[in-house]
Design a protein around this motif. Structure first.
Motif, PDB file in Angstrom:
ATOM      1  N   HIS A 150      13.584   2.973  10.512  1.00  0.00           N
ATOM      2  CA  HIS A 150      14.000   2.255  11.714  1.00  0.00           C
ATOM      3  C   HIS A 150      13.503   2.987  12.956  1.00  0.00           C
ATOM      4  CE1 HIS A 150      16.356  -0.022  14.576  1.00  0.00           C
ATOM      5  NE2 HIS A 150      16.968   1.071  14.985  1.00  0.00           N
ATOM      6  N   ALA A 151      12.832   2.253  13.829  1.00  0.00           N
ATOM      7  CA  ALA A 151      12.400   2.817  15.104  1.00  0.00           C
ATOM      8  C   ALA A 151      13.537   2.645  16.108  1.00  0.00           C
ATOM      9  CB  ALA A 151      11.140   2.117  15.602  1.00  0.00           C
ATOM     10  N   PHE A 152      13.916   3.723  16.773  1.00  0.00           N
ATOM     11  CA  PHE A 152      15.004   3.662  17.743  1.00  0.00           C
ATOM     12  C   PHE A 152      14.625   2.836  18.968  1.00  0.00           C
ATOM     13  CE2 PHE A 152      16.839   8.005  16.274  1.00  0.00           C
ATOM     14  CZ  PHE A 152      17.371   7.374  15.150  1.00  0.00           C
ATOM     15  N   GLU A 153      13.318   2.801  19.261  1.00  0.00           N
ATOM     16  CA  GLU A 153      12.878   2.126  20.480  1.00  0.00           C
ATOM     17  C   GLU A 153      11.429   1.685  20.332  1.00  0.00           C
ATOM     18  OE1 GLU A 153      12.980   3.065  25.321  1.00  0.00           O
ATOM     19  OE2 GLU A 153      12.900   4.716  23.871  1.00  0.00           O
ATOM     20  N   TRP A 154      11.081   0.579  20.945  1.00  0.00           N
ATOM     21  CA  TRP A 154       9.683   0.148  20.992  1.00  0.00           C
ATOM     22  C   TRP A 154       9.355  -0.318  22.413  1.00  0.00           C
ATOM     23  CZ3 TRP A 154       9.023  -4.842  22.567  1.00  0.00           C
ATOM     24  CH2 TRP A 154      10.079  -5.743  22.320  1.00  0.00           C
ATOM     25  N   LYS A 155       8.110  -0.125  22.800  1.00  0.00           N
ATOM     26  CA  LYS A 155       7.659  -0.501  24.140  1.00  0.00           C
ATOM     27  C   LYS A 155       6.246  -1.051  24.058  1.00  0.00           C
ATOM     28  CE  LYS A 155      10.498   2.786  26.682  1.00  0.00           C
ATOM     29  NZ  LYS A 155      10.959   2.612  28.020  1.00  0.00           N
ATOM     30  N   VAL A 156       5.867  -1.782  25.098  1.00  0.00           N
ATOM     31  CA  VAL A 156       4.531  -2.373  25.194  1.00  0.00           C
ATOM     32  C   VAL A 156       3.780  -1.688  26.321  1.00  0.00           C
ATOM     33  CG1 VAL A 156       3.236  -4.467  25.727  1.00  0.00           C
ATOM     34  CG2 VAL A 156       5.277  -4.600  24.281  1.00  0.00           C
ATOM     35  N   LYS A 157       2.526  -1.340  26.054  1.00  0.00           N
ATOM     36  CA  LYS A 157       1.714  -0.655  27.049  1.00  0.00           C
ATOM     37  C   LYS A 157       0.267  -1.109  26.911  1.00  0.00           C
ATOM     38  CE  LYS A 157       0.634   4.051  28.658  1.00  0.00           C
ATOM     39  NZ  LYS A 157       0.836   5.496  28.394  1.00  0.00           N
ATOM     40  N   CYS A 166       3.016   6.459  18.058  1.00  0.00           N
ATOM     41  CA  CYS A 166       4.363   6.713  17.571  1.00  0.00           C
ATOM     42  C   CYS A 166       4.810   8.098  18.012  1.00  0.00           C
ATOM     43  CB  CYS A 166       4.401   6.613  16.043  1.00  0.00           C
ATOM     44  SG  CYS A 166       6.000   6.995  15.311  1.00  0.00           S
ATOM     45  N   ASN A 167       5.959   8.163  18.675  1.00  0.00           N
ATOM     46  CA  ASN A 167       6.598   9.435  18.976  1.00  0.00           C
ATOM     47  C   ASN A 167       7.568   9.701  17.827  1.00  0.00           C
ATOM     48  OD1 ASN A 167       8.544  11.398  19.917  1.00  0.00           O
ATOM     49  ND2 ASN A 167       7.777  11.054  21.991  1.00  0.00           N
ATOM     50  N   ILE A 168       7.144  10.554  16.917  1.00  0.00           N
ATOM     51  CA  ILE A 168       7.898  10.762  15.688  1.00  0.00           C
ATOM     52  C   ILE A 168       9.265  11.372  15.954  1.00  0.00           C
ATOM     53  CG2 ILE A 168       7.901  11.992  13.476  1.00  0.00           C
ATOM     54  CD1 ILE A 168       4.824  11.729  13.533  1.00  0.00           C
ATOM     55  N   ASP A 169       9.318  12.331  16.851  1.00  0.00           N
ATOM     56  CA  ASP A 169      10.590  13.011  17.125  1.00  0.00           C
ATOM     57  C   ASP A 169      11.624  12.056  17.710  1.00  0.00           C
ATOM     58  OD1 ASP A 169       9.533  15.399  16.209  1.00  0.00           O
ATOM     59  OD2 ASP A 169       8.761  15.961  18.181  1.00  0.00           O
ATOM     60  N   ARG A 170      11.180  11.173  18.600  1.00  0.00           N
ATOM     61  CA  ARG A 170      12.109  10.230  19.236  1.00  0.00           C
ATOM     62  C   ARG A 170      12.179   8.885  18.514  1.00  0.00           C
ATOM     63  NH1 ARG A 170      11.324  11.084  25.793  1.00  0.00           N
ATOM     64  NH2 ARG A 170      11.714  13.328  25.813  1.00  0.00           N
ATOM     65  N   LEU A 198       6.589   7.536  10.626  1.00  0.00           N
ATOM     66  CA  LEU A 198       7.925   8.114  10.542  1.00  0.00           C
ATOM     67  C   LEU A 198       8.191   8.694   9.160  1.00  0.00           C
ATOM     68  CD1 LEU A 198       9.984   5.428  12.497  1.00  0.00           C
ATOM     69  CD2 LEU A 198       9.040   7.583  13.349  1.00  0.00           C
ATOM     70  N   LEU A 199       7.322   8.335   8.207  1.00  0.00           N
ATOM     71  CA  LEU A 199       7.391   8.909   6.865  1.00  0.00           C
ATOM     72  C   LEU A 199       6.358  10.010   6.661  1.00  0.00           C
ATOM     73  CD1 LEU A 199       7.719   5.628   4.744  1.00  0.00           C
ATOM     74  CD2 LEU A 199       9.563   7.199   5.384  1.00  0.00           C
ATOM     75  N   GLU A 200       5.193   9.813   7.266  1.00  0.00           N
ATOM     76  CA  GLU A 200       4.100  10.773   7.126  1.00  0.00           C
ATOM     77  C   GLU A 200       3.377  10.889   8.461  1.00  0.00           C
ATOM     78  OE1 GLU A 200       1.628  13.423   6.649  1.00  0.00           O
ATOM     79  OE2 GLU A 200       2.894  13.044   4.883  1.00  0.00           O
ATOM     80  N   ARG A 201       3.406  12.069   9.036  1.00  0.00           N
ATOM     81  CA  ARG A 201       2.849  12.291  10.376  1.00  0.00           C
ATOM     82  C   ARG A 201       1.336  12.104  10.412  1.00  0.00           C
ATOM     83  NH1 ARG A 201       4.733  15.405  14.773  1.00  0.00           N
ATOM     84  NH2 ARG A 201       6.571  15.911  13.534  1.00  0.00           N
ATOM     85  N   ASN A 202       0.631  12.534   9.379  1.00  0.00           N
ATOM     86  CA  ASN A 202      -0.831  12.599   9.404  1.00  0.00           C
ATOM     87  C   ASN A 202      -1.477  11.436   8.657  1.00  0.00           C
ATOM     88  OD1 ASN A 202      -0.746  15.212  10.706  1.00  0.00           O
ATOM     89  ND2 ASN A 202      -0.087  16.025   8.728  1.00  0.00           N
ATOM     90  N   HIS A 203      -2.750  11.189   8.980  1.00  0.00           N
ATOM     91  CA  HIS A 203      -3.514  10.154   8.290  1.00  0.00           C
ATOM     92  C   HIS A 203      -4.152  10.748   7.036  1.00  0.00           C
ATOM     93  CE1 HIS A 203      -3.378   8.472  12.445  1.00  0.00           C
ATOM     94  NE2 HIS A 203      -3.140   7.375  11.773  1.00  0.00           N
ATOM     95  N   ASN A 204      -3.331  11.155   6.124  1.00  0.00           N
ATOM     96  CA  ASN A 204      -3.825  11.799   4.908  1.00  0.00           C
ATOM     97  C   ASN A 204      -3.699  10.849   3.715  1.00  0.00           C
ATOM     98  OD1 ASN A 204      -1.076  11.774   4.433  1.00  0.00           O
ATOM     99  ND2 ASN A 204      -0.794  13.947   4.887  1.00  0.00           N
ATOM    100  N   GLU A 205      -3.899  11.395   2.526  1.00  0.00           N
ATOM    101  CA  GLU A 205      -3.851  10.567   1.326  1.00  0.00           C
ATOM    102  C   GLU A 205      -2.480   9.943   1.132  1.00  0.00           C
ATOM    103  OE1 GLU A 205      -4.692  10.969  -3.506  1.00  0.00           O
ATOM    104  OE2 GLU A 205      -5.182  12.617  -2.142  1.00  0.00           O
ATOM    105  N   GLN A 206      -1.429  10.696   1.427  1.00  0.00           N
ATOM    106  CA  GLN A 206      -0.074  10.168   1.276  1.00  0.00           C
ATOM    107  C   GLN A 206       0.165   8.996   2.230  1.00  0.00           C
ATOM    108  OE1 GLN A 206       2.459  11.014  -1.043  1.00  0.00           O
ATOM    109  NE2 GLN A 206       3.144   9.063  -0.154  1.00  0.00           N
ATOM    110  N   PHE A 207      -0.356   9.134   3.455  1.00  0.00           N
ATOM    111  CA  PHE A 207      -0.235   8.047   4.437  1.00  0.00           C
ATOM    112  C   PHE A 207      -0.899   6.781   3.892  1.00  0.00           C
ATOM    113  CE2 PHE A 207      -1.645   5.486   7.964  1.00  0.00           C
ATOM    114  CZ  PHE A 207      -0.585   5.510   8.850  1.00  0.00           C
TER     115      PHE A 207
END
Length: 235
Positions: A150-157, A166-170, A198-207
């Motif tokens: 679940h994302a706590f917040e979303w915005k359009v830019k 994605c701001n993972i911490d927030r 939010l599950l995997e920070r990097n664009h790696n194999e797991q992502f």
């Protein structure tokens, strides 16, 4: 080292608390970015970049080959896209209020007679923002259920180089305003992509495994997104 220069190519370098080095060529204008572990030395980063030069050039060539709209003047007869469909702009003048609407194959832009191209652009972008915001809650809710986060917040830019961030911490995601011009599946792909961070920070194999599970057709949709018409970008 914040930037690496290889010939006439500038590459942005960011160091993070990660194990492996990875490289990205960002749409729409082919900006190159390397993310490396804090322990990586300058020589190692340079060698990594050099080893990917052919791949970088190929990705940049793909972006350069994409159809790109001419510089917008916001006058009758220009073409604009809404959710992947092409519309002919019809500018109508009124001293009452600014307004945007769709009628058949026409995008009706109602503005004051003395309005400038910049003012017309703002009116249209505000309308695009409304279109995107009207669809996003449903799309995000559906994608959250699939991904299980679940994302706590979303915005359009309105962003030049990224379709989303994605701001993972927030647990906050940003969606590019330009996605209101692309086909709907492109929006679902970008939302899923950012939620997976939010599950995997990097664009790696797991992502990629997560994306394969939650959005099996993501590679096809990503290619579709990168092939669609780009806005005019001033140099």
């Amino acid at each position: 080292m914040d930037e690496l220069q290889i010939g006439n190519m500038s590459i942005a370098v960011t160091k993070k608390n990660i194990k492996n080095m990875y490289i990205r060529v960002l749409p729409p204008d082919g900006k190159v970015q390397i993310t490396a572990p804090h322990s990586a030395g300058d020589d190692a980063i340079r060698m990594f970049a050099v080893s990917r030069i052919s791949w970088i050039k190929k990705q940049r060539a793909n972006f350069a080959a994409q159809a790109r709209q001419t510089k917008r003047q916001y006058v009758t007869g220009e073409s604009y896209y809404v959710w992947g469909r092409r519309y002919r702009l019809d500018v109508q003048y009124s001293n009452v209020r600014n307004d945007v609407s769709l009628t058949g194959g026409h995008l009706i832009l109602q503005v004051r007679p003395e309005s400038t191209p910049e003012q017309r652009e703002r009116v249209l972008n505000d309308w695009y923002r409304e279109q995107l915001k009207s669809k996003l809650p449903e799309v995000i809710q559906k994608c959250e259920q699939i991904v299980g986060v679940h994302a706590f917040e979303w915005k359009v830019k309105n962003m030049r180089t990224k379709w989303g961030t994605c701001n993972i911490d927030r647990k906050r995601i940003w969606i590019n305003l330009q996605l209101a011009k692309k086909t709907p599946e492109c929006l679902a792909y970008v939302v899923t992509h950012e939620l997976v961070h939010l599950l995997e920070r990097n664009h790696n194999e797991q992502f990629q495994k997560y994306m394969d599970t939650f959005f099996p057709e993501w590679r096809v949709v990503k290619e579709t997104l990168n092939q669609q018409m780009l806005d005019y970008m001033s140099e």
